[in-house]
Design a protein around this motif. Structure first.
Motif, mmCIF file in Angstrom:
data_model
loop_
_atom_site.group_PDB
_atom_site.id
_atom_site.type_symbol
_atom_site.label_atom_id
_atom_site.label_comp_id
_atom_site.label_asym_id
_atom_site.label_seq_id
_atom_site.Cartn_x
_atom_site.Cartn_y
_atom_site.Cartn_z
ATOM 1 N N GLU A 9 49.953 25.351 42.356
ATOM 2 C CA GLU A 9 50.060 26.741 42.957
ATOM 3 C C GLU A 9 50.353 27.519 41.546
ATOM 4 N N GLY A 10 49.742 28.775 41.332
ATOM 5 C CA GLY A 10 50.139 29.676 40.447
ATOM 6 C C GLY A 10 50.147 29.125 39.174
ATOM 7 N N PHE A 11 49.258 28.122 38.758
ATOM 8 C CA PHE A 11 49.379 27.557 37.542
ATOM 9 C C PHE A 11 49.394 28.441 36.138
ATOM 10 N N GLY A 12 48.313 29.449 36.298
ATOM 11 C CA GLY A 12 48.388 30.339 35.123
ATOM 12 C C GLY A 12 49.281 31.778 35.211
ATOM 13 N N ARG A 13 50.221 31.738 35.924
ATOM 14 C CA ARG A 13 50.912 32.848 36.140
ATOM 15 C C ARG A 13 51.636 33.358 34.785
ATOM 16 N N ARG A 42 53.359 20.586 30.057
ATOM 17 C CA ARG A 42 54.456 19.689 30.843
ATOM 18 C C ARG A 42 54.165 19.578 32.373
ATOM 19 N N ILE A 43 53.558 20.554 32.934
ATOM 20 C CA ILE A 43 53.271 20.503 34.311
ATOM 21 C C ILE A 43 52.462 19.592 34.468
ATOM 22 N N ARG A 44 50.895 19.733 33.622
ATOM 23 C CA ARG A 44 49.890 18.814 33.795
ATOM 24 C C ARG A 44 50.474 17.332 33.716
ATOM 25 N N HIS A 45 51.190 17.144 32.783
ATOM 26 C CA HIS A 45 52.072 15.922 32.447
ATOM 27 C C HIS A 45 52.635 15.435 33.591
ATOM 28 N N ARG A 62 38.894 9.517 38.756
ATOM 29 C CA ARG A 62 39.715 10.770 38.749
ATOM 30 C C ARG A 62 38.878 11.975 37.845
ATOM 31 N N GLU A 63 38.829 13.010 38.074
ATOM 32 C CA GLU A 63 38.243 13.901 37.384
ATOM 33 C C GLU A 63 39.180 15.213 37.247
ATOM 34 N N ASP A 64 39.550 15.530 36.075
ATOM 35 C CA ASP A 64 40.478 16.613 35.658
ATOM 36 C C ASP A 64 40.065 18.326 36.135
ATOM 37 N N ARG A 65 40.689 18.654 36.737
ATOM 38 C CA ARG A 65 40.238 20.211 37.070
ATOM 39 C C ARG A 65 41.229 21.315 36.511
ATOM 40 N N GLY A 66 41.790 20.844 35.447
ATOM 41 C CA GLY A 66 42.735 21.963 34.542
ATOM 42 C C GLY A 66 43.764 22.203 35.321
ATOM 43 N N ASP A 67 43.872 22.685 36.516
ATOM 44 C CA ASP A 67 45.184 22.971 37.268
ATOM 45 C C ASP A 67 45.259 22.037 38.560
ATOM 46 N N GLY A 68 44.439 20.822 38.361
ATOM 47 C CA GLY A 68 44.577 20.149 39.802
ATOM 48 C C GLY A 68 43.775 18.939 39.172
ATOM 49 N N VAL A 69 43.349 18.187 40.331
ATOM 50 C CA VAL A 69 42.637 16.902 40.050
ATOM 51 C C VAL A 69 41.901 16.607 41.273
ATOM 52 N N LEU A 70 40.494 15.878 41.085
ATOM 53 C CA LEU A 70 39.705 15.429 41.873
ATOM 54 C C LEU A 70 39.946 13.727 42.098
ATOM 55 N N VAL A 71 40.304 13.031 43.362
ATOM 56 C CA VAL A 71 40.430 11.531 43.198
ATOM 57 C C VAL A 71 39.524 11.408 44.354
ATOM 58 N N LEU A 72 38.684 10.376 43.964
ATOM 59 C CA LEU A 72 37.870 9.317 44.725
ATOM 60 C C LEU A 72 38.274 8.037 45.020
#
Length: 231
Positions: A56-60, A70-73, A95-105
């Protein structure tokens, strides 16, 4: 001597002579090989449990680049801990990175009840630990959507209607609003299919804590079931 002007009827310069790379003609071997690869890709499918998360609000503006790193870590540490602790081997998932999130299969052979019964709690524990040792601008509140279905692999990654559907739930105004209006740390949304087939049948899933929500996002109109977890 007068300089000669360029003829208006001069033969146009081929695209390949203007710094452009000419595409292979359909009869070229390279083109045929690419077409054959595409045919093979069409049959590269698998059934997976799909988990998507978004911060939530990653780019604020209160967060600088160092905060974001640090948040991504912290997110990846939390996800690995949560999956492994829930009995879902993190290294067995794509896993695929989405910048401010992750897709996991997750592979189909991993029981889906683990995602309903254990993952919300283990992820909440990991997020609470991260937030306890980080300042406000590096704390994480997370939206999570879970679904299952067929996905397609190609040389660039994965795609499929089931993945699109999961992201539509994750990015829906309804799920965003559900988290924003509370002090919860984690908002979990199960798709209608996942709730009907997995969550409501499992005694360990806290199915009664999920509330139905009508989801409308782009071309998707569906129902999801939302649970809010507070540390």
């Amino acid at each position: 001597m007068e300089p000669t002007s360029e003829r208006l009827d001069a033969e146009p310069v081929p695209e390949s002579r203007c710094g452009e790379t000419a595409l292979p003609a359909p009869e070229d071997a390279e083109f045929r090989a690419a077409a054959e690869r595409l045919e093979r890709v069409r049959s590269a499918t698998a059934h997976c449990t799909i988990v998507t998360v978004d911060i939530e609000g990653f780019g604020r503006h209160t967060r600088n680049n160092t905060n974001m790193v640090r948040i991504r870590h912290g997110l990846y540490l939390a996800m690995r801990y949560a999956f492994d602790s829930a009995g879902i081997p993190w290294d067995s998932c794509r896993r695929e990175d989405r910048g401010d999130g992750v897709l996991v299969l997750a592979p189909a052979e991993i029981p889906k009840t683990l995602f309903a019964d254990h993952l919300p709690g283990t992820l909440l524990t990991a997020l609470a630990w991260h937030n306890k040792i980080h300042p406000a601008e590096e704390q994480i509140r997370l939206r999570l959507a879970v679904h299952a279905g067929e996905i397609n692999y190609d040389e660039h990654g994965v795609t499929g209607a089931s993945i699109v559907h999961t992201f539509r739930i994750l990015d829906s105004p309804e799920l965003k609003r559900a988290l924003e209006e509370t002090s919860a740390v984690l908002a979990v949304a199960g798709s209608a299919w996942f709730f009907d087939e997995v969550i409501r049948h499992s005694e360990g899933s806290c199915a009664q804590a999920y509330k139905p929500a009508a989801i409308t996002n782009k071309e998707t109109t569906t129902q999801a079931w939302i649970r809010l977890l507070t540390a």
